[in-house]
Design an enzyme around this catalytic site. Structure first.
Site, mmCIF file in Angstrom:
data_model
loop_
_atom_site.group_PDB
_atom_site.id
_atom_site.type_symbol
_atom_site.label_atom_id
_atom_site.label_comp_id
_atom_site.label_asym_id
_atom_site.label_seq_id
_atom_site.Cartn_x
_atom_site.Cartn_y
_atom_site.Cartn_z
ATOM 1 N N SER A 287 0.828 -1.210 0.000
ATOM 2 C CA SER A 287 0.000 0.000 0.000
ATOM 3 C C SER A 287 0.861 1.258 0.000
ATOM 4 O O SER A 287 0.341 2.365 -0.035
ATOM 5 C CB SER A 287 -0.941 0.005 1.215
ATOM 6 O OG SER A 287 -0.216 -0.154 2.414
ATOM 7 N N HIS B 223 -40.078 22.530 -12.311
ATOM 8 C CA HIS B 223 -40.104 21.649 -13.500
ATOM 9 C C HIS B 223 -39.347 22.284 -14.675
ATOM 10 O O HIS B 223 -39.667 22.019 -15.831
ATOM 11 C CB HIS B 223 -41.539 21.323 -13.934
ATOM 12 C CG HIS B 223 -42.440 20.935 -12.813
ATOM 13 N ND1 HIS B 223 -42.596 19.639 -12.387
ATOM 14 C CD2 HIS B 223 -43.214 21.696 -11.979
ATOM 15 C CE1 HIS B 223 -43.435 19.599 -11.365
ATOM 16 N NE2 HIS B 223 -43.824 20.837 -11.092
ATOM 17 N N SER C 103 -14.465 24.622 -29.031
ATOM 18 C CA SER C 103 -14.629 23.361 -29.736
ATOM 19 C C SER C 103 -13.541 23.251 -30.810
ATOM 20 O O SER C 103 -13.148 24.259 -31.404
ATOM 21 C CB SER C 103 -16.012 23.325 -30.393
ATOM 22 O OG SER C 103 -16.016 22.463 -31.510
ATOM 23 N N LYS D 150 -18.090 28.107 -30.871
ATOM 24 C CA LYS D 150 -18.534 27.584 -29.577
ATOM 25 C C LYS D 150 -17.768 28.111 -28.377
ATOM 26 O O LYS D 150 -16.567 28.310 -28.414
ATOM 27 C CB LYS D 150 -18.398 26.056 -29.578
ATOM 28 C CG LYS D 150 -19.338 25.375 -30.564
ATOM 29 C CD LYS D 150 -20.642 25.000 -29.933
ATOM 30 C CE LYS D 150 -20.451 23.759 -29.099
ATOM 31 N NZ LYS D 150 -21.685 23.373 -28.459
ATOM 32 N N ASN E 170 -17.875 26.706 -24.579
ATOM 33 C CA ASN E 170 -18.478 25.591 -23.841
ATOM 34 C C ASN E 170 -18.257 25.692 -22.329
ATOM 35 O O ASN E 170 -17.221 26.173 -21.880
ATOM 36 C CB ASN E 170 -17.893 24.266 -24.330
ATOM 37 C CG ASN E 170 -18.362 23.921 -25.731
ATOM 38 O OD1 ASN E 170 -19.445 24.316 -26.153
ATOM 39 N ND2 ASN E 170 -17.544 23.187 -26.465
ATOM 40 N N GLU F 40 -19.467 21.227 -16.353
ATOM 41 C CA GLU F 40 -19.777 19.851 -16.764
ATOM 42 C C GLU F 40 -18.867 18.848 -16.072
ATOM 43 O O GLU F 40 -19.306 17.776 -15.649
ATOM 44 C CB GLU F 40 -19.644 19.716 -18.288
ATOM 45 C CG GLU F 40 -20.790 20.386 -19.033
ATOM 46 C CD GLU F 40 -20.547 20.482 -20.536
ATOM 47 O OE1 GLU F 40 -21.522 20.621 -21.262
ATOM 48 O OE2 GLU F 40 -19.389 20.431 -20.981
ATOM 49 N N GLN G 106 -7.630 -1.732 4.020
ATOM 50 C CA GLN G 106 -6.612 -1.016 3.232
ATOM 51 C C GLN G 106 -7.251 -0.318 2.029
ATOM 52 O O GLN G 106 -6.722 0.659 1.519
ATOM 53 C CB GLN G 106 -5.541 -2.015 2.770
ATOM 54 C CG GLN G 106 -4.410 -1.390 1.976
ATOM 55 C CD GLN G 106 -3.212 -2.318 1.878
ATOM 56 O OE1 GLN G 106 -2.545 -2.569 2.879
ATOM 57 N NE2 GLN G 106 -2.953 -2.866 0.708
HETATM 58 N N1 ARG Z 1 -1.667 -1.147 4.996
HETATM 59 C C1 ARG Z 1 -2.482 -1.632 6.036
HETATM 60 C C2 ARG Z 1 -3.862 -0.941 5.989
HETATM 61 O O1 ARG Z 1 -3.982 0.013 5.328
HETATM 62 C C3 ARG Z 1 -1.826 -1.369 7.346
HETATM 63 C C4 ARG Z 1 -2.292 -2.256 8.473
HETATM 64 C C5 ARG Z 1 -1.780 -3.619 8.281
HETATM 65 N N2 ARG Z 1 -2.199 -4.481 9.345
HETATM 66 C C6 ARG Z 1 -2.168 -5.795 9.219
HETATM 67 N N3 ARG Z 1 -2.595 -6.495 10.247
HETATM 68 N N4 ARG Z 1 -1.768 -6.410 8.139
HETATM 69 O O2 ARG Z 1 -4.807 -1.364 6.593
#
Ligand code: ARG
Length: 457
Positions: free
Chosen positions: A22, A154, A275, A281, A283, A288, A320
């Site tokens: 992560s 409406h 455009s 145009k 826009n 949007e 995570q």
């Molecule tokens: N990257 C993990 C999360 O975002 C951190 C916690 C990890 N904990 C574990 N018991 N593997 O949740």
């Protein structure tokens, strides 16, 4: 090496490692993570769980890491997650004593704490951006308090309204969003640190110390819940979703009102696009895009709620998944609020176009019915009589203002000369003087009330 490698014979395969990691997204938490670790180490030292000098060495090491990251001298790479990265780097810098940082702590309470610190900051930023948008709307309302525009139901002309009342309506929505974010802050501001993996810890920790160091208002009361509670993330994204819903409505109005067909507002060139094929145009790409990004934030809300559903107590790795959703939701919210504030700060209001449009489409029909009702005709009959006048006008290709008193009288003899003063757009808007209505007085009171509520922030 992963923090947990001791129990394993073989290292994690490269593909599993890439899937599991992560760091590529939770590196955003580096400041929160290091701040929480500094508080934790300080507390461990104060409670004699580790030596005071050891705690000092750890804190110094962590501060060094923080500085180097902020000064771009240290790149956040090469670990499973931000927690592992900081700990590995600490051990690299201060040696064996760095390994004591994780005493009486788990990544489970650590990540929950980091996220709360991060979301707390993000909530403050969302509030500040909402205040800026509200100030802009306030100024627009203030500037346009003498303008009259058509109000729609409406998307058909309904009744003339005060232009300030229109902008105040959006201020009411965004004020609710501001209050909602503000109230959510107290649920974010609860510290899970000290819950450890799930069951608490056997070390004599003092959670009050870490709570105070980290500026939390409260300490979580159940360690199982604390490590697996992501309500505050769902709540933030809900607040963001509703804010986006309100922005998206304003976008829709902007797109309509700046079209040739309406011509009420003008988006200046700096905030318009063209455009590639049609040279004429201009826009409304920005409104949007904001309207479109609303769906993306809603998607994250659904994603988080679904991720949380049916998870057994306590921590599960599913959590995570909260991060990318959260980071994208906050980023989208911030960029949309900022660009819309800038766009509205530059928008031009076409007072005449709004005034002319307000007088079309028999928009003062209710005033005719009200006139009759106030003279004693039951409202339902007054409604029918006015309907007849509308039909007459359509056939004769006339509008109310071009009718003579005789033509009114031909439909009902209750009409007298004063009817002619009741059917202008301004008299119509002014007549609606009830609290929150479209008269000048009511719009002024609306502005004062908005200003009063905004002052708190
Ligand atoms: N990257 C993990 C999360 O975002 C951190 C916690 C990890 N904990 C574990 N018991 N593997 O949740």
């Amino acid at each position: 090496m992963n923090l947990w490698a001791g129990r394993f014979d073989k290292p994690l395969s490269a593909d599993a490692d890439a899937f599991n990691e992560s760091l590529s997204f939770d590196k955003k938490l580096y400041r929160a993570d290091i701040t929480a670790s500094i508080a934790h180490a300080t507390m461990l030292g104060k409670c004699s769980i580790i030596g005071e000098d050891e705690a000092n060495t750890i804190v110094k090491g962590l501060n060094g890491i923080l500085n180097d990251i902020e000064e771009h001298k240290l790149e956040i790479v090469g670990a499973e997650d931000i927690h592992s990265f900081v700990e590995n780097e600490l051990v690299k810098r201060i040696g064996q004593v760095g390994k004591k940082l994780h005493t009486a702590r788990s990544r489970n309470d650590q990540v929950a704490t980091d996220m709360r610190i991060y979301v707390r900051e993000s909530t403050k930023k969302a509030k500040a951006l909402l205040v800026e948008l509200l100030n802009t709307l306030y100024n627009l309302a203030y500037r346009s308090i003498n303008f009259v525009m058509p109000g729609f139901t409406h998307l058909r002309k309904a009744q003339p309204i005060n232009c300030a009342q229109y902008f105040n309506a959006y201020s009411e929505m965004f004020l609710r969003d501001l209050e909602r974010f503000d109230e959510s802050e107290k649920r974010v501001n609860v510290m899970p640190l000290g819950s450890a993996a799930l069951a608490g810890t056997s070390y004599p920790i003092d959670r009050e110390i870490t709570k105070n160091l980290l500026g939390f208002a409260e300490i979580s009361q159940n360690s199982l819940d604390a490590v697996s509670d992501r309500d505050f993330i769902a709540e933030y994204i809900f607040c963001a979703s509703l804010t986006m819903a309100h922005l998206s409505r304003l976008c829709e109005d902007t797109i309509l009102y700046t079209s040739d067909e309406f011509g009420f507002w003008v988006i200046p060139d700096e905030y318009s696009t063209g455009s590639s094929i049609m040279p004429q145009k201009k826009n409304p790409d920005l409104p949007e895009l904001v309207r479109g990004k609303t769906g993306r934030v809603y998607g994250h809300l659904m994603g988080i709620l679904t991720m949380m559903k049916g998870l057994p107590l306590a921590y599960n790795k599913d959590y995570q998944e909260d991060k990318e959703a959260f980071f994208d939701a906050e980023n989208t919210l911030f960029s949309c609020l900022a660009i819309y504030t800038a766009l509205l700060n530059n928008i031009k209001l076409n007072q005449n176009a709004m005034f002319d449009a307000a007088g079309k489409g028999f928009s003062t029909a209710t005033d005719i019915a009200d006139y009759l009702a106030k003279k004693g005709v039951p409202f339902r009959d007054a409604h029918a009589i006015t309907g007849k006048i509308v039909r007459y006008c359509i056939t004769e290709k006339k509008d109310f203002l071009s009718l003579t008193l005789d033509e009114f009288k031909a439909v009902s003899d209750v009409f007298e000369k004063d009817i002619l003063g009741c059917i202008t757009v301004r008299s119509s808007a002014e007549a609606r003087n009830s609290v929150g209505g479209s008269s000048l007085k009511a719009a002024r009171a609306g502005l004062a009330s908005i200003r009063r509520r905004l002052k708190k922030y």
